[in-house]
Design a protein around this motif. Structure first.
Motif, short mmCIF file in Angstrom:
data_model
loop_
_atom_site.label_atom_id
_atom_site.label_comp_id
_atom_site.label_asym_id
_atom_site.label_seq_id
_atom_site.Cartn_x
_atom_site.Cartn_y
_atom_site.Cartn_z
N ARG A 114 0.64 -1.03 -0.06
CA ARG A 114 -0.31 0.13 -0.03
C ARG A 114 0.92 1.42 0.36
O ARG A 114 0.32 2.55 -1.15
CB ARG A 114 -0.24 -0.15 1.16
N ASP A 115 1.82 1.73 0.74
CA ASP A 115 2.56 2.24 0.73
C ASP A 115 3.09 2.67 -0.70
O ASP A 115 3.72 3.78 -1.02
CB ASP A 115 3.80 1.90 1.85
N ASP A 116 3.90 1.11 -0.95
CA ASP A 116 4.67 2.06 -2.94
C ASP A 116 3.22 1.97 -3.70
O ASP A 116 3.76 3.13 -4.18
CB ASP A 116 4.91 0.59 -2.95
N PHE A 117 2.18 1.85 -3.31
CA PHE A 117 1.81 2.62 -4.68
C PHE A 117 0.48 4.37 -3.66
O PHE A 117 -0.51 3.86 -4.14
CB PHE A 117 -0.10 1.24 -4.70
N GLY A 118 0.75 4.38 -2.66
CA GLY A 118 0.36 6.15 -1.89
C GLY A 118 -0.57 5.18 -1.71
O GLY A 118 -2.26 6.32 -1.85
N LEU A 119 -1.39 3.74 -0.76
CA LEU A 119 -2.72 4.01 -0.56
C LEU A 119 -2.30 4.22 0.79
O LEU A 119 -1.70 4.19 1.41
CB LEU A 119 -3.18 2.78 -1.05
N ALA A 120 -3.74 5.05 1.37
CA ALA A 120 -3.97 5.13 2.55
C ALA A 120 -3.79 3.87 3.61
O ALA A 120 -3.93 2.77 2.79
CB ALA A 120 -4.90 5.31 3.50
N LYS A 160 -0.90 0.71 -13.22
CA LYS A 160 -0.02 0.48 -12.14
C LYS A 160 -1.46 -0.96 -11.39
O LYS A 160 -0.81 -1.35 -10.53
CB LYS A 160 -0.75 1.67 -11.44
N TYR A 180 -0.58 -3.65 -8.69
CA TYR A 180 -0.68 -3.47 -7.83
C TYR A 180 -1.21 -5.47 -7.64
O TYR A 180 -0.67 -5.74 -7.26
CB TYR A 180 -1.92 -2.70 -7.72
#
Length: 489
Positions: free
Chosen positions: A302-308, A384, A388
């Motif tokens: 999640r961090d790698d894809f900028g997700l909360a 993306k 993911y």
């Protein structure tokens, strides 16, 4: 030739019928006989012991003259489902989610709490007094049971509605509240929350000065102190301060499911010393969790894809989420402080259809908005999103999800607690309509499956009686005795 064929056909039918008859009348194998005998034994025990669940959330809009628990709603708990599952006692919960520690926040929380107190009184006193009664003491529970009535008791989840006015503790007791936790998810004005492990504490992982006063007042009144949801430090302090035994109304064993909402061995041993009881909860993600490796891998993804980051919500991580029932009162609490009435005023009553579903646009309460939406994922570009999904599949292959908890997993928690602190300090709860539920026990209608698994594991009728209600009623009675002594001083 035709006659020969006809005779062969008749012979074939006769042989087939004979085979079917032999199959139906054949003696059961020893294993089948043992299982049938065990089920019969479990049914007999289930019919004799008093069965009590210390945590069932409610929604005021399901407690009206036109829409209420006398009907088979989509909620996990209602009278038809209690009767089907043989459940006798439901602790109906006055729950208010944590909000701002401001005068406005406290007033809003108070209004929500009063709406739920009123809902229980309306149902037991005006809507269905011939079916269910409100118990204020353990003696009331037994008396109502003798009258063949179902029994409601009120518990308060989160001391937030107390605000800064300690007189509200007595008000809540006078309204029928017989236990209260000092915090929920998020630090309150009374105690730090279990969520402080990740989000930080207000009171150095403990109680506030007002929280200490509230515990003393609860002891004086005869209101059980509930340890489910406050932080470990707050719980340890509460047990040191309380002059009466305490309860954990809906918690799991942290050694088996490492989430901050569960109790570790140190807390469990302190609970035993205190004389209290942990009501082991059938909440899937408190019973069974994903491995730490999977959790860490998903967090990095999640961090790698900028997700909360996924919020812990009620269930933290893993385990396949909560129950599939109504959700009574979590989402319905409403930021407007009306107990959810405005949000539900125009919705149809969630009467359960033959397939267990509700009318379009309405479930029995909604589970409090804990479900994970896909809005953030939907915002990813096709490229993306494909990347993911590929990485998620790799994580699934390397660190498979735990899968949803079932009754066997749940009783593993009971076994662990019984072995660590003894049969007299363990009970049973579900957190139905607040996210609770596991495969095999996803509503009050399926309560027998818990008894059956306990019998399979060798628990005696006396022990099962203690787990289902005896231990909780004993603690409640002891809390009353302490109050009587304190009130004489």
């Amino acid at each position: 030739m035709k006659d020969t064929r006809r005779k062969l056909m008749i012979a074939g039918i006769t042989a087939s019928s004979l085979g079917l008859w032999l199959h139906l009348t054949a003696p059961l194998s020893p294993a089948q006989q043992d299982d049938a005998a065990l089920i019969a034994k479990a049914k007999a025990i289930h019919s004799r012991v008093l069965k009590l669940d210390t945590h069932n959330d409610i929604e005021p809009s399901n407690f009206t003259a036109d829409c209420n628990y006398a009907m088979r709603l989509t909620t996990q708990v209602n009278l038809p489902k209690m009767i089907e599952g043989g459940m006798d006692v439901t602790f109906m919960i006055v729950y208010v989610g944590q909000g701002p520690l401001t005068p406005e926040g406290f007033d809003n929380a108070y209004r929500q709490a009063v709406a739920k107190f009123d809902a229980v009184h309306r149902f037991t006193e005006k809507i269905a007094p011939d079916k269910i009664g409100l118990a204020l003491t353990p003696a009331d529970v037994l008396a109502l049971h003798k009258k063949n009535l179902r029994i409601a008791v009120i518990g308060v989840e989160n001391g937030y509605p107390v605000g800064t006015d300690i007189k509200r503790v007595k008000e809540f007791y006078d309204r029928g509240g017989r236990y209260m936790s000092l915090a929920h998810n998020g630090n309150s004005q009374l105690a730090d929350s279990n969520t402080g492990e990740a989000q930080g504490y207000l009171y150095n992982n403990g109680l506030s000065p007002l929280g200490r006063e509230v515990i003393a007042e609860m002891n004086r009144l005869g209101m059980m102190v509930d340890l489910s949801h406050p932080s470990k430090g707050a719980n340890m302090e509460a047990m040191r301060l309380s002059q009466a035994p305490v309860i954990a109304s809906h918690s799991g064993v942290r050694a088996l499911a490492d989430v901050s909402r569960n109790m570790d061995d140190e807390q469990l041993l302190a609970l035993k010393k205190n004389g209290g009881v942990i009501q082991v909860v059938g909440f899937a993600s408190y019973v069974k969790t994903d491995s730490k490796e999977r959790v860490d891998a998903l967090a990095k993804l999640r961090d790698d894809f900028g997700l909360a980051a996924q919020g812990g919500g009620r269930g933290a991580r893993g385990g396949g989420g909560g129950g599939g029932g109504g959700g009574g009162g979590r989402a319905a609490a409403g930021a407007n402080g009306d107990g959810g009435r405005a949000a539900n005023a125009t919705r149809p009553c969630p009467v359960e259809s033959a397939d267990g579903t509700a009318p379009q646009g309405r479930r029995g309460g909604g589970g409090g908005g804990r479900g994970r939406g896909n809005a953030a994922l939907d915002g990813l570009s096709p490229e993306k999103r494909a990347d993911y999904d590929k990485r998620l599949a790799e994580i699934d292959a390397k660190f498979p999800p735990a899968g949803r908890a079932n009754v066997k997993d749940f009783v593993n928690h009971i076994d662990y607690a019984v072995k660590l602190i003894g049969i007299d300090h363990v009970g049973i709860s579900s957190d139905f309509d607040g996210g609770g539920g596991i495969d095999g026990w996803n509503s009050a209608a399926e309560a027998f499956n818990v008894t059956l698994e306990l019998v399979r594991r060798g628990y005696t009728e006396e022990q099962i009686g203690k787990l289902w209600s005896g231990n909780l009623l004993r603690v409640w009675g002891e809390v009353e005795k302490v109050a009587q002594k304190l009130q004489k001083k």
